[in-house]
Design a protein around this motif. Structure first.
Motif, PDB file in Angstrom:
ATOM      1  N   ALA A 136       0.833  -1.210   0.000  1.00 41.57           N
ATOM      2  CA  ALA A 136       0.000   0.000   0.000  1.00 41.57           C
ATOM      3  C   ALA A 136       0.862   1.252   0.000  1.00 41.57           C
ATOM      4  O   ALA A 136       0.537   2.251  -0.650  1.00 41.57           O
ATOM      5  CB  ALA A 136      -0.932  -0.014   1.214  1.00 41.57           C
ATOM      6  N   THR A 137       1.985   1.197   0.711  1.00 40.81           N
ATOM      7  CA  THR A 137       2.892   2.345   0.719  1.00 40.81           C
ATOM      8  C   THR A 137       3.436   2.607  -0.679  1.00 40.81           C
ATOM      9  O   THR A 137       3.448   3.744  -1.163  1.00 40.81           O
ATOM     10  CB  THR A 137       4.068   2.086   1.678  1.00 40.81           C
ATOM     11  OG1 THR A 137       3.556   1.809   2.971  1.00 40.81           O
ATOM     12  CG2 THR A 137       4.992   3.295   1.738  1.00 40.81           C
ATOM     13  N   LEU A 138       3.887   1.544  -1.336  1.00 36.13           N
ATOM     14  CA  LEU A 138       4.463   1.715  -2.674  1.00 36.13           C
ATOM     15  C   LEU A 138       3.412   2.179  -3.675  1.00 36.13           C
ATOM     16  O   LEU A 138       3.739   2.813  -4.677  1.00 36.13           O
ATOM     17  CB  LEU A 138       5.087   0.405  -3.157  1.00 36.13           C
ATOM     18  CG  LEU A 138       6.242  -0.161  -2.331  1.00 36.13           C
ATOM     19  CD1 LEU A 138       6.861  -1.354  -3.034  1.00 36.13           C
ATOM     20  CD2 LEU A 138       7.309   0.881  -2.081  1.00 36.13           C
ATOM     21  N   LEU A 139       2.162   1.862  -3.397  1.00 34.14           N
ATOM     22  CA  LEU A 139       1.100   2.310  -4.303  1.00 34.14           C
ATOM     23  C   LEU A 139       0.704   3.747  -4.017  1.00 34.14           C
ATOM     24  O   LEU A 139      -0.162   4.302  -4.684  1.00 34.14           O
ATOM     25  CB  LEU A 139      -0.122   1.396  -4.181  1.00 34.14           C
ATOM     26  CG  LEU A 139       0.095  -0.047  -4.670  1.00 34.14           C
ATOM     27  CD1 LEU A 139      -1.169  -0.877  -4.473  1.00 34.14           C
ATOM     28  CD2 LEU A 139       0.527  -0.071  -6.125  1.00 34.14           C
ATOM     29  N   GLY A 140       1.314   4.346  -2.990  1.00 36.41           N
ATOM     30  CA  GLY A 140       1.095   5.774  -2.736  1.00 36.41           C
ATOM     31  C   GLY A 140       0.018   6.074  -1.717  1.00 36.41           C
ATOM     32  O   GLY A 140      -0.369   7.234  -1.560  1.00 36.41           O
ATOM     33  N   ALA A 141      -0.474   5.058  -0.994  1.00 32.58           N
ATOM     34  CA  ALA A 141      -1.533   5.308  -0.011  1.00 32.58           C
ATOM     35  C   ALA A 141      -0.992   6.137   1.142  1.00 32.58           C
ATOM     36  O   ALA A 141       0.154   5.957   1.553  1.00 32.58           O
ATOM     37  CB  ALA A 141      -2.070   3.982   0.520  1.00 32.58           C
ATOM     38  N   ASP A 142      -1.817   7.033   1.659  1.00 36.28           N
ATOM     39  CA  ASP A 142      -1.357   7.894   2.748  1.00 36.28           C
ATOM     40  C   ASP A 142      -1.465   7.190   4.097  1.00 36.28           C
ATOM     41  O   ASP A 142      -0.816   7.604   5.042  1.00 36.28           O
ATOM     42  CB  ASP A 142      -2.150   9.199   2.772  1.00 36.28           C
ATOM     43  CG  ASP A 142      -3.607   8.982   3.098  1.00 36.28           C
ATOM     44  OD1 ASP A 142      -4.133   7.930   2.706  1.00 36.28           O
ATOM     45  OD2 ASP A 142      -4.214   9.854   3.735  1.00 36.28           O
ATOM     46  N   ASP A 143      -2.297   6.162   4.203  1.00 39.67           N
ATOM     47  CA  ASP A 143      -2.394   5.424   5.459  1.00 39.67           C
ATOM     48  C   ASP A 143      -2.353   3.931   5.146  1.00 39.67           C
ATOM     49  O   ASP A 143      -3.373   3.231   5.193  1.00 39.67           O
ATOM     50  CB  ASP A 143      -3.695   5.793   6.182  1.00 39.67           C
ATOM     51  CG  ASP A 143      -3.680   5.280   7.612  1.00 39.67           C
ATOM     52  OD1 ASP A 143      -2.754   4.510   7.946  1.00 39.67           O
ATOM     53  OD2 ASP A 143      -4.583   5.627   8.381  1.00 39.67           O
ATOM     54  N   PRO A 144      -1.172   3.428   4.795  1.00 35.28           N
ATOM     55  CA  PRO A 144      -1.081   2.049   4.303  1.00 35.28           C
ATOM     56  C   PRO A 144      -1.502   1.018   5.335  1.00 35.28           C
ATOM     57  O   PRO A 144      -2.066  -0.020   4.981  1.00 35.28           O
ATOM     58  CB  PRO A 144       0.397   1.901   3.940  1.00 35.28           C
ATOM     59  CG  PRO A 144       1.107   2.995   4.659  1.00 35.28           C
ATOM     60  CD  PRO A 144       0.136   4.107   4.810  1.00 35.28           C
ATOM     61  N   GLU A 145      -1.230   1.288   6.599  1.00 37.69           N
ATOM     62  CA  GLU A 145      -1.577   0.291   7.619  1.00 37.69           C
ATOM     63  C   GLU A 145      -3.097   0.163   7.727  1.00 37.69           C
ATOM     64  O   GLU A 145      -3.624  -0.939   7.926  1.00 37.69           O
ATOM     65  CB  GLU A 145      -0.964   0.701   8.961  1.00 37.69           C
ATOM     66  CG  GLU A 145      -0.929  -0.443   9.936  1.00 37.69           C
ATOM     67  CD  GLU A 145       0.103  -0.259  11.039  1.00 37.69           C
ATOM     68  OE1 GLU A 145       1.049   0.520  10.858  1.00 37.69           O
ATOM     69  OE2 GLU A 145      -0.074  -0.893  12.088  1.00 37.69           O
ATOM     70  N   ASP A 146      -3.791   1.260   7.603  1.00 36.67           N
ATOM     71  CA  ASP A 146      -5.248   1.233   7.650  1.00 36.67           C
ATOM     72  C   ASP A 146      -5.798   0.401   6.489  1.00 36.67           C
ATOM     73  O   ASP A 146      -6.743  -0.381   6.655  1.00 36.67           O
ATOM     74  CB  ASP A 146      -5.777   2.670   7.591  1.00 36.67           C
ATOM     75  CG  ASP A 146      -7.282   2.712   7.698  1.00 36.67           C
ATOM     76  OD1 ASP A 146      -7.799   2.291   8.738  1.00 36.67           O
ATOM     77  OD2 ASP A 146      -7.927   3.156   6.736  1.00 36.67           O
ATOM     78  N   ILE A 147      -5.184   0.556   5.338  1.00 32.85           N
ATOM     79  CA  ILE A 147      -5.647  -0.189   4.163  1.00 32.85           C
ATOM     80  C   ILE A 147      -5.400  -1.684   4.340  1.00 32.85           C
ATOM     81  O   ILE A 147      -6.264  -2.519   4.043  1.00 32.85           O
ATOM     82  CB  ILE A 147      -4.946   0.353   2.900  1.00 32.85           C
ATOM     83  CG1 ILE A 147      -5.595   1.700   2.529  1.00 32.85           C
ATOM     84  CG2 ILE A 147      -5.014  -0.627   1.744  1.00 32.85           C
ATOM     85  CD1 ILE A 147      -4.936   2.409   1.397  1.00 32.85           C
ATOM     86  N   ALA A 148      -4.226  -2.035   4.842  1.00 33.69           N
ATOM     87  CA  ALA A 148      -3.936  -3.457   5.058  1.00 33.69           C
ATOM     88  C   ALA A 148      -4.887  -4.045   6.103  1.00 33.69           C
ATOM     89  O   ALA A 148      -5.361  -5.181   5.966  1.00 33.69           O
ATOM     90  CB  ALA A 148      -2.482  -3.632   5.488  1.00 33.69           C
ATOM     91  N   GLN A 149      -5.165  -3.267   7.141  1.00 32.64           N
ATOM     92  CA  GLN A 149      -6.108  -3.739   8.158  1.00 32.64           C
ATOM     93  C   GLN A 149      -7.483  -3.984   7.545  1.00 32.64           C
ATOM     94  O   GLN A 149      -8.136  -4.991   7.811  1.00 32.64           O
ATOM     95  CB  GLN A 149      -6.222  -2.700   9.289  1.00 32.64           C
ATOM     96  CG  GLN A 149      -5.022  -2.638  10.213  1.00 32.64           C
ATOM     97  CD  GLN A 149      -5.032  -3.722  11.279  1.00 32.64           C
ATOM     98  OE1 GLN A 149      -5.823  -4.663  11.212  1.00 32.64           O
ATOM     99  NE2 GLN A 149      -4.140  -3.611  12.242  1.00 32.64           N
TER     100      GLN A 149
END
Lengths: 355, 183
Positions: free
Chosen positions: B45-58
Motif C-alpha cells: 500500500a505504501t508503494l502504491l502511494g496510499a497515505d495510510d497504508p496500515e489502515d488499508i492493510a487492516q
C-alpha cells in the motif's frame, strides 16, 4: 544499470523503510469486533425500518389519523458568531511591510509600552536602537538588542526576513503570531511563528512563514543504533554503553547508540520540502566532502553488520530522529524522509544550515 | 528483503513481542495469514502511494475475515488480499485528490517512527514512480517489487494481461524520460 534494475533497488529500499506498528494484530481484533457490531446494528436497523414501514402503512390506512398528526418539529439551527481569534486582545507584534525597509541590513521593529521602536543593524555593524535611533552593539549577525523591555513584542525585519517573538514577564520567549494590523497604521506584512533557541540564536522566518537561518549551524551527530527499547530497558540491557544512550520521549523509549569514530558532521546545505514519498515533509541534507566520506564509511559498516540497520540523528544534543538505513550513502547527500510536519522540517533545515 | 512474505508483526524499535490475539474473534488461520502477509501488504500500500497504508492493510484483512469462504481456501486468500489492497489504495488516492482540491494542507503529525533515510537517487526514482498514473504505478510495483506474473498482476488489478503489458511498458518509458530529465 537498466531502468528496471534501478527501479527494483529503489522499490526495495523504499519498502524496507516501512514497518507496521507493533499492535497491529490487536488492532485487527478490535476492527473485526467493530465490524461485527456494525453489521449486527445494520441488520437490526433494517428490520426496525421494515417494521416501522409496515406499521406506518397500517396507521395511514386508519381513517382520520392523517389530518390530526401534528406538524414535524424542525429546530432552528443555532448560528454561532465567527471565531475572531481573540480580536479584543492588543496586538502582540509590530507590523512592518517588508518591502518598505529603506536600507539593506538587519532591522528590528518592536512595540514597547505603546510605542513603535526600531533598531537597525547593517551587516551587524552600524546600529541604532530605541524609539529614537541610538547606537547599540550586538554581535556579528546576532539579531537581538542588548536590552529588553518588560513584555516586549518584537519583529525582526531584513530585506527578506520578518519574524516575531514575545518576551513574557518571566523572561521566557514565546512564539508570537502577527495576526492583524490593529493598532498600527500600516498593513500586516508577516504572519509567522518564531522561536528563540537556548543560546539566543534566532530562527527567523520570511513573509511566507519559511524559516531562514540567521546564526551558526548546529552540530549534527550520526550514530548507528544498537537497540531501541521502551522505558528504561536500554540501561538494563546495555549497561556497558555508559553514556551512549539517548532518550526518545516522543516515542516513550530509549535508544542505545554505537560509538563511532567521528560522528559529528557539519552540513553544507539543508533544505526542507514536501516529501515526494508521502504526505509529510522531509529535509535534504548535503555534507562537506570530508563528512560525506565519513558518512559513506559509516553507512557501509552499518549495512554490513547485523540489524537493526538504523541511524540516530542527534541535533544540538537532542535526538532528532531514528531512521532505518536502506543502503550505503555515498556522495554526502541524503534525505531525512517523512514524519516531519512542515514547521519541524523547516526548523531542522534552518538549524542544520545555520548562518 | 521482504517481498510480501513476512514472519513477524513487530517492527524495529517497537518492542519484540507480538500482541496476544483478541478473544476467539479471528480464527487461527487468519492469524497465520496476518503474521505472514500483513507487513508485506502495508508495504504494498505504501508503494502504491496510499497515505495510510496500515489502515488499508487492516481493512483488507477485515474484509477477508468477513468473507469466510476465502479463508478456508488459503490459495485464494493472498490474491484476494492483494487485490483488495490495490483497490483500496486506488480509491483512497482518488478520494484524497478530491479532498485536497479545495482544502488547504493540514499540518502533518511528526513521528520518528516513520522517518527514513533514502539515497537521493532512490528517492528521485520513487518520486517518479509516485508521479505515474495509478494503473501504471500498480503494474510496476506488482511486477518489479512483488515479482508477480502477468496473470497474477492482471488478477490483482482486475484487468487483462494485455493491459498489464501496456501499462508496464508505458510506465517504464515514463520513468526513463524522468530519469533523463533528472540526469
Amino acid at each position: 544499470m537498466t531502468t528496471e534494475a534501478k527501479l527494483r533497488a529503489a522499490l526495495e529500499a523504499w519498502a524496507d523503510t516501512v514497518e507496521p506498528s507493533a499492535g497491529a494484530w490487536a488492532e485487527h481484533g478490535r476492527r473485526v469486533r467493530t465490524d461485527r457490531r456494525r453489521r449486527v446494528a445494520l441488520a437490526v436497523g433494517a428490520a426496525a425500518a421494515v417494521v416501522a414501514a409496515v406499521a406506518g402503512v397500517a396507521v395511514g390506512l386508519s381513517p382520520g389519523r392523517q389530518a390530526s398528526r401534528p406538524p414535524a418539529h424542525r429546530p432552528t439551527p443555532a448560528i454561532s458568531p465567527p471565531d475572531l481569534g481573540g480580536s479584543d486582545s492588543p496586538p502582540t507584534s509590530a507590523v512592518v511591510p517588508v518591502g518598505s525597509v529603506p536600507r539593506v541590513g538587519d532591522y528590528f521593529v518592536y512595540w514597547s509600552h505603546g510605542r513603535l521602536c526600531t533598531a537597525v543593524s547593517v551587516h551587524g555593524q552600524g546600529l541604532s536602537e530605541g524609539c529614537a535611533p541610538t547606537r547599540v552593539t550586538i554581535g556579528d549577525r546576532a539579531l537581538r538588542p542588548l536590552s529588553w523591555d518588560f513584555e516586549v513584542s518584537m519583529a525582526l525585519v531584513r530585506r527578506d526576513v520578518a519574524s516575531a517573538s514575545l518576551k513574557t514577564p518571566a523572561g521566557t520567549y514565546l512564539a508570537a503570531k502577527i495576526v492583524t494590523g490593529r493598532g498600527f497604521p500600516v498593513r500586516v506584512a508577516v504572519v509567522v511563528d518564531r522561536r528563540v533557541t537556548a543560546d539566543d540564536r534566532w530562527l527567523a522566518a520570511d513573509a511566507g512563514g519559511r524559516l531562514l537561518p540567521t546564526g551558526q549551524p548546529f552540530q549534527l551527530e550520526i550514530h548507528p543504533v544498537i537497540d531501541a527499547l521502551t522505558g528504561e530497558d536500554c540501561v538494563r540491557t546495555h549497561p556497558e554503553l555508559n553514556g551512549e544512550i539517548v532518550d526518545d520521549p516522543a516515542n516513550s523509549r530509549c535508544v542505545a547508540l554505537a560509538w563511532t569514530d567521528v560522528p559529528v558532521t557539519r552540513t553544507v546545505a539543508a533544505t526542507a520540502g514536501r516529501s515526494m514519498t508521502g504526505p509529510s515533509w522531509d529535509v535534504t541534507v548535503t555534507l562537506r566532502p570530508a563528512d560525506a566520506q565519513r558518512l559513506a564509511t559509516l553507512t557501509g559498516e552499518v549495512m554490513r553488520h547485523r540489524p537493526p540497520h538504523q541511524l540516530a540523528f542527534i541535533l544540538d544534543g537532542q535526538l532528532l530522529t531514528v531512521a532505518p538505513l536502506t543502503s550505503r550513502i555515498g556522495g554526502g547527500r541524503f534525505v531525512l524522509d517523512g514524519g516531519f510536519d512542515q514547521r519541524r522540517a523547516s526548523e531542522i533545515a534552518a538549524e542544520l544550515a545555520g548562518g | 528483503m521482504e517481498r510480501g512474505t513476512l514472519d513477524a508483526v513487530s517492527g524495529p524499535g517497537r518492542g519484540r513481542q507480538v500482541a496476544d490475539p483478541p478473544h476467539d474473534e479471528p480464527p487461527d488461520i487468519l492469524r497465520s495469514l496476518f503474521a505472514a502477509h500483513f507487513r508485506g501488504l502495508v508495504r504494498l500500500a505504501t508503494l502504491l502511494g496510499a497515505d495510510d497504508p496500515e489502515d488499508i492493510a487492516q481493512e483488507a484483512f477485515v474484509r477477508l475475515h468477513r468473507s469466510g469462504a476465502r479463508l478456508r481456501d488459503q490459495g485464494s486468500a493472498l490474491p484476494y488480499l492483494r487485490r483488495t489492497v490495490v483497490n483500496l489504495s486506488r480509491s483512497r488516492l482518488r478520494h484524497l485528490r478530491v479532498v485536497r482540491r479545495g482544502v488547504p494542507a493540514m499540518p502533518d503529525v511528526a513521528s520518528a517512527e516513520h522517518s527514513a533515510v533514502l539515497r537521493e537517487d532512490h528517492r528521485e526514482l520513487v518520486a517518479a514512480v509516485l508521479a505515474l498514473p495509478a494503473r501504471q504505478r500498480e503494474a510496476l510495483v506488482l511486477r518489479y517489487w512483488l515479482d508477480l506474473s502477468e496473470v497474477e498482476i492482471a488478477e490483482a488489478m482486475g484487468i487483462s494481461c494485455g493491459a498489464v503489458k501496456s501499462h508496464a511498458a508505458r510506465a517504464i518509458a515514463a520513468l526513463e524520460r524522468a530519469l533523463e530529465r533528472l540526469s
